[in-house]
Scaffold this motif. Structure first.
Motif, PDB file in Angstrom:
ATOM      1  N   VAL A 153       0.871  -1.177   0.000  1.00  0.00           N
ATOM      2  CA  VAL A 153       0.000   0.000   0.000  1.00  0.00           C
ATOM      3  C   VAL A 153       0.904   1.222   0.000  1.00  0.00           C
ATOM      4  O   VAL A 153       1.671   1.429   0.941  1.00  0.00           O
ATOM      5  N   ARG A 154       0.826   2.016  -1.074  1.00  0.00           N
ATOM      6  CA  ARG A 154       1.637   3.232  -1.181  1.00  0.00           C
ATOM      7  C   ARG A 154       0.730   4.441  -0.966  1.00  0.00           C
ATOM      8  O   ARG A 154      -0.327   4.552  -1.565  1.00  0.00           O
ATOM      9  N   LEU A 155       1.201   5.361  -0.112  1.00  0.00           N
ATOM     10  CA  LEU A 155       0.362   6.459   0.340  1.00  0.00           C
ATOM     11  C   LEU A 155       0.799   7.777  -0.288  1.00  0.00           C
ATOM     12  O   LEU A 155       1.881   8.288  -0.015  1.00  0.00           O
ATOM     13  N   TYR A 156      -0.070   8.323  -1.135  1.00  0.00           N
ATOM     14  CA  TYR A 156       0.100   9.692  -1.609  1.00  0.00           C
ATOM     15  C   TYR A 156      -0.368  10.683  -0.545  1.00  0.00           C
ATOM     16  O   TYR A 156       0.131  11.810  -0.463  1.00  0.00           O
ATOM     17  N   SER A 157      -1.357  10.268   0.250  1.00  0.00           N
ATOM     18  CA  SER A 157      -1.934  11.110   1.293  1.00  0.00           C
ATOM     19  C   SER A 157      -2.666  10.221   2.277  1.00  0.00           C
ATOM     20  O   SER A 157      -3.202   9.177   1.902  1.00  0.00           O
ATOM     21  N   GLY A 158      -2.676  10.628   3.553  1.00  0.00           N
ATOM     22  CA  GLY A 158      -3.402   9.861   4.553  1.00  0.00           C
ATOM     23  C   GLY A 158      -2.534   8.815   5.222  1.00  0.00           C
ATOM     24  O   GLY A 158      -1.306   8.907   5.243  1.00  0.00           O
ATOM     25  N   TYR A 170      -5.803  20.366   3.274  1.00  0.00           N
ATOM     26  CA  TYR A 170      -6.860  21.167   3.888  1.00  0.00           C
ATOM     27  C   TYR A 170      -8.055  20.280   4.222  1.00  0.00           C
ATOM     28  O   TYR A 170      -8.684  20.439   5.259  1.00  0.00           O
ATOM     29  N   VAL A 171      -8.401  19.369   3.331  1.00  0.00           N
ATOM     30  CA  VAL A 171      -9.371  18.308   3.618  1.00  0.00           C
ATOM     31  C   VAL A 171      -8.557  17.027   3.819  1.00  0.00           C
ATOM     32  O   VAL A 171      -7.738  16.681   2.965  1.00  0.00           O
ATOM     33  N   PRO A 172      -8.721  16.317   4.941  1.00  0.00           N
ATOM     34  CA  PRO A 172      -7.879  15.153   5.233  1.00  0.00           C
ATOM     35  C   PRO A 172      -8.232  13.946   4.358  1.00  0.00           C
ATOM     36  O   PRO A 172      -8.960  13.049   4.764  1.00  0.00           O
ATOM     37  N   VAL A 173      -7.678  13.936   3.159  1.00  0.00           N
ATOM     38  CA  VAL A 173      -8.010  12.931   2.148  1.00  0.00           C
ATOM     39  C   VAL A 173      -7.024  11.770   2.201  1.00  0.00           C
ATOM     40  O   VAL A 173      -5.823  11.968   2.397  1.00  0.00           O
ATOM     41  N   THR A 174      -7.532  10.558   2.025  1.00  0.00           N
ATOM     42  CA  THR A 174      -6.710   9.386   1.752  1.00  0.00           C
ATOM     43  C   THR A 174      -6.626   9.190   0.247  1.00  0.00           C
ATOM     44  O   THR A 174      -7.657   9.144  -0.432  1.00  0.00           O
ATOM     45  N   LEU A 175      -5.401   9.110  -0.266  1.00  0.00           N
ATOM     46  CA  LEU A 175      -5.168   8.671  -1.642  1.00  0.00           C
ATOM     47  C   LEU A 175      -4.088   7.607  -1.562  1.00  0.00           C
ATOM     48  O   LEU A 175      -2.941   7.898  -1.207  1.00  0.00           O
ATOM     49  N   ALA A 176      -4.467   6.365  -1.843  1.00  0.00           N
ATOM     50  CA  ALA A 176      -3.575   5.231  -1.668  1.00  0.00           C
ATOM     51  C   ALA A 176      -3.631   4.323  -2.882  1.00  0.00           C
ATOM     52  O   ALA A 176      -4.701   4.107  -3.458  1.00  0.00           O
ATOM     53  N   GLU A 177      -2.478   3.786  -3.247  1.00  0.00           N
ATOM     54  CA  GLU A 177      -2.399   2.767  -4.289  1.00  0.00           C
ATOM     55  C   GLU A 177      -2.226   1.408  -3.617  1.00  0.00           C
ATOM     56  O   GLU A 177      -1.337   1.232  -2.784  1.00  0.00           O
ATOM     57  N   ARG A 242      -4.053  -3.744  -9.239  1.00  0.00           N
ATOM     58  CA  ARG A 242      -3.602  -2.405  -8.841  1.00  0.00           C
ATOM     59  C   ARG A 242      -4.823  -1.504  -8.807  1.00  0.00           C
ATOM     60  O   ARG A 242      -5.573  -1.416  -9.778  1.00  0.00           O
ATOM     61  N   ALA A 243      -5.044  -0.869  -7.657  1.00  0.00           N
ATOM     62  CA  ALA A 243      -6.238  -0.038  -7.500  1.00  0.00           C
ATOM     63  C   ALA A 243      -5.901   1.190  -6.675  1.00  0.00           C
ATOM     64  O   ALA A 243      -4.974   1.190  -5.859  1.00  0.00           O
ATOM     65  N   LEU A 244      -6.680   2.239  -6.876  1.00  0.00           N
ATOM     66  CA  LEU A 244      -6.561   3.475  -6.116  1.00  0.00           C
ATOM     67  C   LEU A 244      -7.778   3.639  -5.212  1.00  0.00           C
ATOM     68  O   LEU A 244      -8.909   3.371  -5.622  1.00  0.00           O
ATOM     69  N   LEU A 245      -7.514   4.074  -3.986  1.00  0.00           N
ATOM     70  CA  LEU A 245      -8.574   4.449  -3.048  1.00  0.00           C
ATOM     71  C   LEU A 245      -8.510   5.950  -2.824  1.00  0.00           C
ATOM     72  O   LEU A 245      -7.457   6.494  -2.478  1.00  0.00           O
ATOM     73  N   TYR A 246      -9.641   6.614  -3.039  1.00  0.00           N
ATOM     74  CA  TYR A 246      -9.810   8.022  -2.703  1.00  0.00           C
ATOM     75  C   TYR A 246     -10.877   8.086  -1.612  1.00  0.00           C
ATOM     76  O   TYR A 246     -11.980   7.561  -1.791  1.00  0.00           O
ATOM     77  N   ALA A 247     -10.588   8.764  -0.491  1.00  0.00           N
ATOM     78  CA  ALA A 247     -11.581   8.879   0.576  1.00  0.00           C
ATOM     79  C   ALA A 247     -11.339  10.153   1.361  1.00  0.00           C
ATOM     80  O   ALA A 247     -10.193  10.586   1.533  1.00  0.00           O
ATOM     81  N   GLY A 248     -12.440  10.760   1.837  1.00  0.00           N
ATOM     82  CA  GLY A 248     -12.318  11.968   2.637  1.00  0.00           C
ATOM     83  C   GLY A 248     -13.659  12.381   3.204  1.00  0.00           C
ATOM     84  O   GLY A 248     -14.720  11.922   2.746  1.00  0.00           O
TER      85      GLY A 248
END
Length: 287
Positions: A153-158, A170-177, A242-248
């Motif tokens: 799991v690679r974390l761009y954010s979160g 500014y908005v606590p977003v998860t962006l993960a591969e 391979r998938a991306l998760l976006y959450a916030g």
């Protein structure tokens, strides 16, 4: 039905799976096609995510510097490489740009050829809508990585497990591969209130307690079980995937838009258009 997990509380499931259309002609010339993944008119359901476009390029797109204001763009290079005002992004790199009070920026391919780019428009909290513009370039090679058997799991954010990204939000977003081998499973914790979706780039996933299948060409929206506490998302690789998760967290503030501008009121849009026409926007500085 939402099931409980003894360690992490509520287990998230896929509430909606949307089959996406085939790519259509884009706005940047004959070399550009696009798959609209999220549209602004669906913001009540997608909040805090305003728009997501899956841009496909084969050749040399036509474009130039353009303005934005009132939100953030999150640009992920799936394939190829691209340049922007102050540098370049390689394959799998991200630029996180806060348009805020207004920017002029330009972006393009390193050279004519094939590329695939995901650009997300992300709202800003109402109180921070007009913060000074800035950007962060996030290198794939430097991403924090959580490793489990058969899973990366690679974390761009979160955050994921004990691993946390240093990306400022500014908005606590998860962006993960998520990279999963066939049969490998991972559990990822999310706040109950987060709205989120999965976008599969390669292979197939089984998601949640019902093990619903998700594959390329679909977007899978998570259910929203309520506010307070944590929840868990369980993913299993049906194949190598391979998938991306976006959450916030939804911001629950209505938005108005006109072209590349987002505001809280029509008066906001008139003001930012006047500022743009007056030449007040410049390239964003590094954050």
């Amino acid at each position: 039905m939402t099931l409980s997990n003894a360690r992490h509380g509520v287990e998230r499931r896929l509430e909606r799976i949307i089959d996406l259309p085939a790519p259509v002609q884009g706005q940047f010339g004959p070399a550009h096609t696009v798959v609209p993944v999220i549209q602004p008119e669906d913001y009540a359901l997608s909040d805090p995510f305003i728009l997501l476009m899956d841009d496909r390029i084969d050749g040399q797109p036509i474009g130039g510097p353009h303005p934005h204001a009132g939100f953030e763009t999150v640009t992920l290079v799936v394939k190829g490489g691209m340049s922007h005002d102050s540098g370049r992004l390689g394959e799998r790199d991200v630029q996180w740009m806060t348009a805020g009070s207004g920017v002029i920026h330009g972006e393009g391919l390193d050279r004519p050829g094939e590329a695939r780019i995901l650009q997300l428009w992300l709202t800003l909290p109402k109180a921070r809508r007009w913060v000074p513009a800035s950007y962060q370039d996030i290198s794939y090679a430097e991403l924090p990585v959580r490793r489990e058997p058969g899973v990366e799991v690679r974390l761009y954010s979160g955050s994921s497990g004990e691993v946390r990204s240093p990306t400022q939000n500014y908005v606590p977003v998860t962006l993960a591969e998520f990279l999963l081998e066939p049969g490998a499973t991972v559990e990822h914790d999310l706040p109950h209130a987060d709205n989120g979706f999965l976008y599969v780039l390669e292979g197939e996933l089984a998601v949640g307690p019902e093990a619903r299948a998700l594959r390329p060409g679909q977007v899978g929206w998570l259910d929203r079980p309520g506010s307070g506490g944590d929840s868990t998302l369980r993913l299993t690789g049906t194949t190598r995937a391979r998938a991306l998760l976006y959450a916030g967290p939804p911001q629950r503030e209505p938005l108005v838009s006109y072209g590349p501008f987002i505001g809280d009121t029509q008066a906001d849009l008139m003001r930012v258009m006047d500022e743009y026409r007056a030449g007040r926007y410049t390239h964003p500085p590094r954050r």
